[in-house]
Enzyme design. Structure first.
Site, PDB file in Angstrom:
ATOM      1  N   GLU A 104     -42.309  20.498  55.395  1.00 28.93           N
ATOM      2  CA  GLU A 104     -41.461  21.681  55.498  1.00 28.93           C
ATOM      3  C   GLU A 104     -41.027  21.955  56.945  1.00 28.93           C
ATOM      4  O   GLU A 104     -41.382  22.967  57.550  1.00 28.93           O
ATOM      5  CB  GLU A 104     -42.166  22.912  54.919  1.00 28.93           C
ATOM      6  N   GLU A 107     -43.565  20.463  45.804  1.00 30.98           N
ATOM      7  CA  GLU A 107     -44.468  21.618  45.752  1.00 30.98           C
ATOM      8  C   GLU A 107     -43.877  22.695  44.853  1.00 30.98           C
ATOM      9  O   GLU A 107     -42.723  23.092  45.020  1.00 30.98           O
ATOM     10  CB  GLU A 107     -44.674  22.243  47.140  1.00 30.98           C
TER      11      GLU A 107
END
Length: 890
Positions: free
Chosen positions: A360, A512
């Protein structure tokens, strides 16, 4: 398949009497299948000018057929003063070559020039660095792929060291080779070893152009695992439990730097390898991550200057993650070294099927103002603007006496009494994304030194990235999402966006999501409704997801994310959402054969998403606008009406669509404008606005037309933009009237335009019918698109006739659908993602594959989170037609 090469001596073929000298183009066929025909036109001494003037490019062009890949690498000789090639002519020659190749439907690929072994001072140096920013910009403006051979070779030489790197070049002692009895010390031209090193890398990058089959033949289902957190007994138990649950995928390693490198330069991969072997024993494939978001404490103690510097000059401290600046050279040195070692481990284990960069990017930090960034900022500005005078003119620095006399004088956007120049803030954010992408692509280089495994990253809408350029060097798009159940378009927007980031690969990875709820110690979140997550998986797989992965398998006892749901609690019992986990495992087994026998079919309506515009709105937001919210509402308003769409970006091809909507795209580049023109001339329908074209590349206001070059193309004048917040300002359209809020753009249009919407007697919406295509400009939108009768009327008139599935189904709000096809059948995979019962209408009877039941024509009901796969023979759709939704150009 054909590959054609153009370039200089570092690419060229060499005769026997010049061996062992070899160009990488000569070595390339060794890494390709026999079906690939390589034609090499590279020649010693070639510049872009001589390559054209000597007729070599004309010979190359004669070989170009549709889908022929053409790699162009120049620079070594263009750089030499004696050849009289300026940077401007270098760009012009390459631009001309690219456009001629495209005219023949070839696929041009730019290559940065391979680096020399040493510079003038006898050590490794960036001797061709001036070409890199130029070629990156050219690849953007011409929308072509770029292979950065320069940085790849530079890093490769650096890892070998000065002496060992000689083996890549033609270094011969006297009488060592009969072709060079006097010996040779050549730091430019390659030996067989060096040529093959580069050819192998080029072949890896070319894989995307060869493979018609999916990158991953299986569909993955799994969870994120943390072997560094738990005992080996728990790791064994959990990996066996994954298998029991029908999982076949684990993502590991994104935070375990300290366990892999407990001390500087001391590596221990034993735990990682035991974990990989454990997953292998249970049939679990692995996404192995590069743990660069969590530099260990030993690093931040030794290099405190690497910590991120905040806008107020304070330093972040060790702890959490992403606390180190990715531009710091010490950080990069350790990160690159570790990355290559992890890639070496990945290549050894057959169940490692991909690698993930970092985790991320820009999740917790955005801008950094450290000394490294300041130094690089000035270099970046020089590369971008060439002269400080040009920078001043582009930014309009005569306002408030901001004029700069040298690049070194240009400030970072640190704290000031009011606001910085918008162009400066935009340039600094562009610098931040460009240098981050450089770091990401360097990680790819080090991975590819060891393995050809696919590379991904888990991006997300919330982070300030330039995703089209980030994923350009990666193999498949990945993302994370924790979208709320009460706003289901926020989930499906991910599917429709990330599927289209890679133009040659429509696969994507969900890396995710949560079993029930996200959360951390400062944010307790409620669980998702029962069965919602199962529907997310169902519609995700239908939309071309290749993985559905939970964060995480076993809940954490420590850290800050303990409230986040998992498959199992920290103490090993089923956690919230466990029933969903079981159900998805069963679902995957049921739908896998259906997915394997069909292919995803794109919608014919596309919406343009722009990370450039996201950056603009971060700066120029008026205190009211957030790009992500604007776009989500716009997209959601179509999805809720049953209109299936693709989300594309500025560099996406437009010809496969019938309608393209481009809302909130504030800067229209010359390249994009040409694409708009070609699209409409070919019969496409283009819907622009609001706020499309209202700013320049530098985030300034236009000079001669309020919508800049777009306004000139449209023929608009008398353009004004202002806010109507708090004013009695009404939009009238199709006999309806609704209040407006925030910015509106009013304009005067030529006589060949039809005004279709007004605001207080000013033109707000206008349409122009072309010979084939159509253009609509929207100067404003109703405040609440979901409930707006005006917007619903507009969509019925302008969009529904182009809806891909209109002959097969009509859906009410809540029903999400994707189309898949086999050679003989059409399938619509539909799911009610809404929280109440929804309706759908079938004009034709169909067959439901999951239950085996026949569905009659007419109205049907779908419970919340109920999923169906409705199938028809292909011939039925072509024979039948729903007149209410017939295509206007049919």
């Amino acid at each position: 398949m054909k590959i054609v090469l153009g370039g200089d001596s570092t690419v060229a073929d060499y005769p026997l009497d010049q061996q062992p000298m070899m160009g990488w183009g000569q070595a390339l066929p060794s890494y390709l299948s026999p079906e690939v025909n390589v034609r090499n036109f590279a020649k010693n001494g070639s510049t872009t000018r001589s390559f054209i003037e000597e007729g070599l490019f004309e010979q190359l062009l004669q070989e170009v057929e549709p889908n022929t890949v053409v790699l162009l690498q120049f620079g070594h000789n263009d750089q030499k003063e004696k050849n009289h090639v300026t940077m401007e002519t270098y760009i012009a020659h390459l631009t001309d070559m690219i456009r001629q190749i495209k005219e023949k439907a070839g696929i041009p690929i730019l290559c940065t020039p391979v680096e020399r072994r040493v510079g003038e001072e006898g050590r490794l140096a960036h001797t061709l660095s001036a070409f890199l920013p130029v070629l990156r910009e050219l690849s953007r403006t011409e929308e072509v792929v770029l292979f950065d051979l320069n940085r790849y070779t530079y890093h490769y030489y650096d890892t070998l060291g000065l002496e060992a790197s000689k083996a890549l070049f033609v270094w011969l002692a006297p009488n060592e080779h009969p072709n060079y009895p006097a010996g040779l010390a050549d730091d430019t031209h390659f030996s067989k070893l060096g040529a093959h090193m580069i050819a192998r890398y080029v072949a890896i990058r070319l894989q995307a152009f060869f493979h018609e089959q999916p990158l991953f033949p299986d569909i993955y289902y799994g969870a994120c695992m943390y072997p560094e957190v738990w005992s080996e007994e728990i790791m064994q138990s959990d990996s066996h439990m994954m298998k029991t649950l029908g999982m076949n995928f684990a993502r590991i390693g994104e935070f375990m730097w300290r366990d892999l490198e407990p001390k500087p330069g001391e590596y221990d991969f034993s735990l990682l390898e035991r974990a990989l072997e454990q997953y292998q024993a249970n049939g679990i494939d692995v996404c192995l991550c590069i743990p660069t978001p969590t530099p260990p404490r030993w690093f931040t103690k030794q290099y405190p200057e690497a910590l991120v510097t905040n806008q107020d000059g304070t330093k972040m401290h060790h702890g959490s993650r992403q606390h180190v600046c990715t531009n710091n050279e010490d950080f990069r040195r350790y990160a690159y070294r570790l990355t290559r070692k992890i890639a070496e481990i990945a290549e050894k284990h057959e169940n490692v099927v991909m690698l993930q960069l970092d985790n991320e990017f820009k999740c917790h930090v955005d801008l950094c103002y450290c000394t490294t960034c300041q130094t690089r900022w000035h270099t970046y500005l020089k590369d971008s603007y060439q002269s400080v005078t040009n920078l001043n003119e582009c930014w309009g620095t005569k306002v408030w006496s901001e004029w700069y006399d040298a690049f070194e004088d240009v400030v970072l956007p640190l704290t000031t009494p009011f606001l910085h120049n918008s162009s400066l803030m935009n340039a600094f954010r562009r610098f931040t994304t460009d240098t981050l992408n450089e770091f990401a692509h360097d990680l790819c280089h080090f991975i590819r030194m060891e393995t050809a495994l696919p590379i991904t990253h888990n991006s997300a809408f919330g982070f300030n990235l330039q995703n089209d350029e980030l994923f350009a060097d990666l193999d498949i798009a990945g993302f994370d999402t924790y979208a709320p159940a009460d706003n289901y378009p926020a989930y499906t927007m991910n599917l429709d966006r990330w599927r289209n980031v890679k133009p040659r690969n429509k696969e994507m990875l969900l890396l995710e999501t949560c079993t029930a709820n996200a959360g951390h110690i400062e944010n307790y979140a409620a669980p998702r409704p029962h069965r919602f997550v199962t529907s997310e998986a169902f519609i995700g797989y239908a939309g071309n997801l290749k993985s559905f992965c939970f964060w995480h398998f076993r809940g954490h006892r420590y850290g800050v994310e303990q409230p986040h749901s998992a498959v199992l609690t920290a103490w090993g019992e089923p956690d919230r959402g466990y029933e969903e986990v079981v159900r998805i495992g069963e679902l995957r087994q049921q739908i896998a054969p259906l997915l394997a026998e069909t292919k995803y079919v794109s919608a014919k309506i596309a919406i343009m998403y722009s990370d450039y515009s996201k950056r603009f709105y971060t700066i120029d937001h008026g205190g009211v606008y957030d790009y992500r919210s604007l776009f989500t509402e716009f997209y959601g308003s179509l999805i809720r009406q049953g209109i299936r769409v693709e989300i594309i970006q500025e560099n996406s091809p437009l010809e496969e669509y019938e309608v393209v909507l481009a809302p909130f795209v504030r800067w229209i580049s010359p390249t994009l404008l040409k694409k708009f023109a070609a699209f409409t001339e070919a019969g496409g329908k283009l819907i622009l606005g609001p706020m499309t074209g209202d700013r320049t590349k530098e985030l300034a206001w236009p000079a001669t037309n309020g919508l800049d070059r777009l306004g000139e193309w449209l023929g608009f004048d008398q353009i004004q933009q202002f806010t109507v917040k708090g004013l009695a300002y009404q939009l009238t359209y199709d006999g309806l009237e609704e209040p407006l809020d925030h910015l509106v753009t009013v304009f005067h249009c030529p006589e060949d335009w039809e005004t279709i919407g007004r605001g207080n007697d000013q033109t707000l919406l206008a349409k122009k019918q072309l010979a084939q295509g159509e253009i609509i400009y929207l100067g404003a939108l109703p405040s609440n698109l979901t409930d707006s009768l005006i917007w619903q009327s507009f969509c019925r008139k302008e969009l529904f006739p182009y809806e891909s599935d209109r002959q097969l189904i009509k859906c009410s709000e809540g029903v999400m659908k994707y189309r898949r096809e086999s050679a003989t059948h059409v399938q619509l995979w539909i799911s009610n993602l809404g929280m109440t019962t929804a309706d759908f209408t079938l004009p034709l009877p169909g067959f439901e594959r999951l239950s085996g039941e026949a569905l009659t024509r007419g109205n049907h009901r779908l419970k919340p989170y109920e999923n169906l796969i409705i199938e028809w023979e292909k011939t039925v759709e072509s024979e039948e037609s729903d007149d209410s939704f017939s295509h206007p150009r049919a």
